[in-house]
Design a protein around this motif. Sequence first.
Motif, PDB file in Angstrom:
ATOM      1  N   LYS A  76       0.832  -1.210   0.000  1.00 18.95           N
ATOM      2  CA  LYS A  76       0.000   0.000   0.000  1.00 18.95           C
ATOM      3  C   LYS A  76       0.867   1.260   0.000  1.00 18.95           C
ATOM      4  O   LYS A  76       0.591   2.215  -0.730  1.00 18.95           O
ATOM      5  CB  LYS A  76      -0.919   0.018   1.222  1.00 18.95           C
ATOM      6  CG  LYS A  76      -2.050  -0.982   1.162  1.00 18.95           C
ATOM      7  CD  LYS A  76      -2.883  -0.885   2.431  1.00 18.95           C
ATOM      8  CE  LYS A  76      -4.048  -1.828   2.454  1.00 18.95           C
ATOM      9  NZ  LYS A  76      -4.862  -1.668   3.676  1.00 18.95           N
ATOM     10  N   ILE A  77       1.909   1.251   0.828  1.00 22.84           N
ATOM     11  CA  ILE A  77       2.786   2.420   0.899  1.00 22.84           C
ATOM     12  C   ILE A  77       3.531   2.620  -0.420  1.00 22.84           C
ATOM     13  O   ILE A  77       3.656   3.736  -0.916  1.00 22.84           O
ATOM     14  CB  ILE A  77       3.758   2.296   2.084  1.00 22.84           C
ATOM     15  CG1 ILE A  77       2.969   2.426   3.390  1.00 22.84           C
ATOM     16  CG2 ILE A  77       4.858   3.347   2.015  1.00 22.84           C
ATOM     17  CD1 ILE A  77       3.766   2.132   4.628  1.00 22.84           C
ATOM     18  N   ALA A  78       4.013   1.535  -1.009  1.00 18.10           N
ATOM     19  CA  ALA A  78       4.696   1.631  -2.307  1.00 18.10           C
ATOM     20  C   ALA A  78       3.751   2.194  -3.367  1.00 18.10           C
ATOM     21  O   ALA A  78       4.142   3.063  -4.150  1.00 18.10           O
ATOM     22  CB  ALA A  78       5.224   0.263  -2.725  1.00 18.10           C
ATOM     23  N   ASP A  79       2.510   1.728  -3.394  1.00 14.93           N
ATOM     24  CA  ASP A  79       1.516   2.234  -4.341  1.00 14.93           C
ATOM     25  C   ASP A  79       1.326   3.736  -4.156  1.00 14.93           C
ATOM     26  O   ASP A  79       1.318   4.503  -5.129  1.00 14.93           O
ATOM     27  CB  ASP A  79       0.187   1.498  -4.148  1.00 14.93           C
ATOM     28  CG  ASP A  79      -0.923   2.008  -5.034  1.00 14.93           C
ATOM     29  OD1 ASP A  79      -0.656   2.319  -6.222  1.00 14.93           O
ATOM     30  OD2 ASP A  79      -2.076   2.082  -4.557  1.00 14.93           O
ATOM     31  N   ALA A  80       1.192   4.182  -2.916  1.00 11.04           N
ATOM     32  CA  ALA A  80       0.988   5.607  -2.647  1.00 11.04           C
ATOM     33  C   ALA A  80       2.195   6.440  -3.066  1.00 11.04           C
ATOM     34  O   ALA A  80       2.039   7.495  -3.696  1.00 11.04           O
ATOM     35  CB  ALA A  80       0.692   5.819  -1.165  1.00 11.04           C
ATOM     36  N   LEU A  81       3.391   5.971  -2.763  1.00 12.21           N
ATOM     37  CA  LEU A  81       4.596   6.736  -3.111  1.00 12.21           C
ATOM     38  C   LEU A  81       4.843   6.775  -4.610  1.00 12.21           C
ATOM     39  O   LEU A  81       5.150   7.824  -5.179  1.00 12.21           O
ATOM     40  CB  LEU A  81       5.809   6.151  -2.385  1.00 12.21           C
ATOM     41  CG  LEU A  81       5.814   6.289  -0.864  1.00 12.21           C
ATOM     42  CD1 LEU A  81       7.013   5.570  -0.269  1.00 12.21           C
ATOM     43  CD2 LEU A  81       5.801   7.748  -0.444  1.00 12.21           C
ATOM     44  N   VAL A  82       4.701   5.642  -5.265  1.00  9.76           N
ATOM     45  CA  VAL A  82       4.984   5.569  -6.698  1.00  9.76           C
ATOM     46  C   VAL A  82       3.934   6.308  -7.522  1.00  9.76           C
ATOM     47  O   VAL A  82       4.248   6.981  -8.508  1.00  9.76           O
ATOM     48  CB  VAL A  82       5.094   4.088  -7.151  1.00  9.76           C
ATOM     49  CG1 VAL A  82       5.138   3.967  -8.669  1.00  9.76           C
ATOM     50  CG2 VAL A  82       6.333   3.452  -6.539  1.00  9.76           C
TER      51      VAL A  82
END
Length: 171
Positions: A76-82
């Motif tokens: 989820k965090i990777a999705d938000a950052l990318v």
Amino acid sequence: MGRPRKRRMVNFDHNVRHFKPSGTCLKDLEEVNITIDELETLRLSYLEKMKQDSAAQTMEIHQSTFQRTLQRTLQKIADALVHGKSIRVEGGDYTMPGKDGTGSMGQGPVGGQNQGQGRGQRGFRGGKGAGTAGPGGECKCPSCGYEQTHQPGVPCAQMTCPECGKPMVRK
């Protein structure tokens, strides 16, 4: 019908609820939701540097559940950052120390009581740093109330109460 989700023990009070990329209005962003118990897996793994089996025991869940929750949170965090999405921290199936409606600082109700929607509401109180680790302070047993001086470098959650054997929490 599947087995009901087990509530996870969360041993800190988190009062920051939203993160977003700068320069963009919040209303124009997609949002990723991270639950309080998901955030706890990150905290125990990366800030407290606990091994998964110890962290899972602290949260009172199975190690494989901890691992899946941590993996889902990182995705989820990777999705938000990318993809430039905002991150909202709220909800989940969790209980604060004491299991009696008190939070880690003796404040706030038990979270996750939303009758199965997986998005509990919880009022956070306390100033900056409430419930976070530091060099001094006390470790407290949420079950019997036993207190002892915090040992720097040793997370309270890794210590067990000498009276009842339960994991300690930061006072």
